[in-house]
Design a protein around this motif. Sequence first.
Motif, PDB file in Angstrom:
ATOM      1  N   PRO A 306     -22.638 -61.368  55.121  1.00  0.00           N
ATOM      2  CA  PRO A 306     -21.187 -61.521  54.975  1.00  0.00           C
ATOM      3  C   PRO A 306     -20.731 -61.806  53.547  1.00  0.00           C
ATOM      4  O   PRO A 306     -19.619 -61.418  53.164  1.00  0.00           O
ATOM      5  N   GLN A 309     -20.453 -58.486  51.990  1.00  0.00           N
ATOM      6  CA  GLN A 309     -19.302 -57.796  52.580  1.00  0.00           C
ATOM      7  C   GLN A 309     -18.003 -58.294  51.947  1.00  0.00           C
ATOM      8  O   GLN A 309     -17.121 -57.500  51.630  1.00  0.00           O
ATOM      9  N   ARG A 310     -17.893 -59.594  51.740  1.00  0.00           N
ATOM     10  CA  ARG A 310     -16.680 -60.157  51.140  1.00  0.00           C
ATOM     11  C   ARG A 310     -16.493 -59.639  49.717  1.00  0.00           C
ATOM     12  O   ARG A 310     -15.364 -59.318  49.301  1.00  0.00           O
ATOM     13  N   GLN A 313     -15.177 -56.115  49.972  1.00  0.00           N
ATOM     14  CA  GLN A 313     -13.796 -56.057  50.446  1.00  0.00           C
ATOM     15  C   GLN A 313     -12.819 -56.571  49.397  1.00  0.00           C
ATOM     16  O   GLN A 313     -11.707 -56.029  49.274  1.00  0.00           O
ATOM     17  N   THR A 324      -5.403 -57.940  53.110  1.00  0.00           N
ATOM     18  CA  THR A 324      -5.099 -59.031  54.031  1.00  0.00           C
ATOM     19  C   THR A 324      -3.910 -59.800  53.497  1.00  0.00           C
ATOM     20  O   THR A 324      -3.636 -59.764  52.291  1.00  0.00           O
ATOM     21  N   LEU A 451     -13.924 -50.586  55.727  1.00  0.00           N
ATOM     22  CA  LEU A 451     -14.085 -51.983  55.333  1.00  0.00           C
ATOM     23  C   LEU A 451     -12.764 -52.623  54.932  1.00  0.00           C
ATOM     24  O   LEU A 451     -12.631 -53.847  54.974  1.00  0.00           O
ATOM     25  N   TYR A 454     -11.508 -53.600  58.602  1.00  0.00           N
ATOM     26  CA  TYR A 454     -12.249 -54.503  59.492  1.00  0.00           C
ATOM     27  C   TYR A 454     -13.240 -55.372  58.738  1.00  0.00           C
ATOM     28  O   TYR A 454     -13.865 -54.942  57.766  1.00  0.00           O
ATOM     29  N   GLU A 455     -13.401 -56.579  59.257  1.00  0.00           N
ATOM     30  CA  GLU A 455     -14.576 -57.386  58.955  1.00  0.00           C
ATOM     31  C   GLU A 455     -15.595 -57.117  60.058  1.00  0.00           C
ATOM     32  O   GLU A 455     -15.240 -57.001  61.233  1.00  0.00           O
ATOM     33  N   GLU A 457     -19.290 -58.131  61.964  1.00  0.00           N
ATOM     34  CA  GLU A 457     -20.310 -59.140  62.231  1.00  0.00           C
ATOM     35  C   GLU A 457     -21.431 -58.492  63.032  1.00  0.00           C
ATOM     36  O   GLU A 457     -21.186 -57.869  64.069  1.00  0.00           O
ATOM     37  N   ARG A 484      -8.616 -56.581  59.826  1.00  0.00           N
ATOM     38  CA  ARG A 484      -8.133 -57.260  58.619  1.00  0.00           C
ATOM     39  C   ARG A 484      -6.671 -56.961  58.377  1.00  0.00           C
ATOM     40  O   ARG A 484      -6.030 -57.614  57.556  1.00  0.00           O
TER      41      ARG A 484
END
Length: 488
Positions: A306, A309-310, A313, A324, A451, A454-455, A457, A484
């Motif tokens: 994650p 991923q952050r 994003q 967001t 991306l 969406y986030e 998991e 998101r």
Amino acid sequence: MTMTMTIPGPDGLPLLGSMLDLRRDSLGTFLRARREHGDVVRLEAGPPGLRSVFYAVFAPEAVQQVLASEAVTFRKDHPLYEEVRQSFGNGLLTSQDADYLRQRRLVQPLFTKRRVDGCATAVTAEADAVAARWRTAADHTVDLVPEMNRLALRTVSRILFGTDAEAAVDAIDRCAPVINAYVVRRAYVPVKIPREWPTPGNRKARAAIDELNALCDRIIAERRPATGPTVQTGPTDGPTATAEPAQEGKSAADDLLTLLTEAANDEDGSLDATEVREQVLIFLLAGHETTATSLAFTLHLLARHPEEQRRVQDEIDRVLGEGTPGGTTGATPRPPTAADLERLPCLTRALKEAMRLYPAAPVISRRAVEATTLGGFTVPPGADVVVSPWVTHRHPDLWPDPDRFDPDRFTPDREAARHRYAWFPFGGGPRACIGQHFSMLESVLALATLLRAYELEAVDEEVPVAAGITLQATGPARVRLRPRTPAP
């Protein structure tokens, strides 16, 4: 007196050699062979009298010899390529010598940066459709393997066939897996049953091949241009300069099939209907399964990490507008374009790292036409030789902590410090993938689109894989989705 060193390798079973290990887990067998025997390994498989012997080379210097600096010595005469040739035709993936050079000259102009960049709108439209459909996913969970396969297939079909894409997608989705499994099975059995025999497997594969051929032939017949003049364009980079048709109103947005039917130059003539179909089938095979693999594993790896991923994003939000509420840019969000490839280095690094860990072509085969020294050992003439991105991409001398997902391995300075053939997901040398810019464009734009929306998991931490014509996931790669952006 010159002594020839014996190439090391696993002993295997007395009667079958390494055949069972290769069938159960060929990629794991190659990794173990490098770890236990070094960078040049001899493997035997099959019963006495039908035993095949081949050589695997893993160091980047030897890979460069096979694919680039001594490519003329290593031909695509391996049984796998012959089976692909028999099933999909003699397109760019399998053709050789004068046939290959002629095809490459005719097809190369269709993959110029301008042409490929013109496909960006089609890519983002298909990715947007996936993002919209995911809002109704059961339990907010999707399996990335079939999802990305479908996305890549719809994208390449749209770019190839234009308005005929919808009719093509279902047939390709149904037939391609049947043919792929048939090709791989035949390529590695000691004794091949003739294709003409009416066995259930032969009949099933023949029906799938005939269906795809008929589909392509019908669409091609509708696109064949009236006979007319062509013009020779100015030279392009390298030896692949060729002609473009002299027709008004043509742009980079034209579907690839129309451009293929019109490809011609004074030296090479044009592609006839059968040749066009063979190119189309190879593009469908190579152009959707490989990209689908890269997309699925990039998303799954980011879902498992994650913090990475952050980072990705945040970069997408900065470049394309806030994703967001409370985003940093305040700009109105916009779709990604081809010009954004250079503006999304963090995303590109994550993609490249996923392609390192899960190369779409995990094993590449060749046949030596003369004795050659690789890594200090002499490989005999007629020997089958394989190079393996799957193994070289995990070589601990090249990649510290090689199983760890670390996109920063692909910062410019670290890339420049590595051997050119430490990372080769698109092959290399004169047979390097003609569509690699298209694959990177499609992958980056589709990933940016998904991306931003969406986030992810991870539900499945590990995804089992096996080597076919391309890398195949043999289990699910499920992720849980968190939107998101508000639903439209």
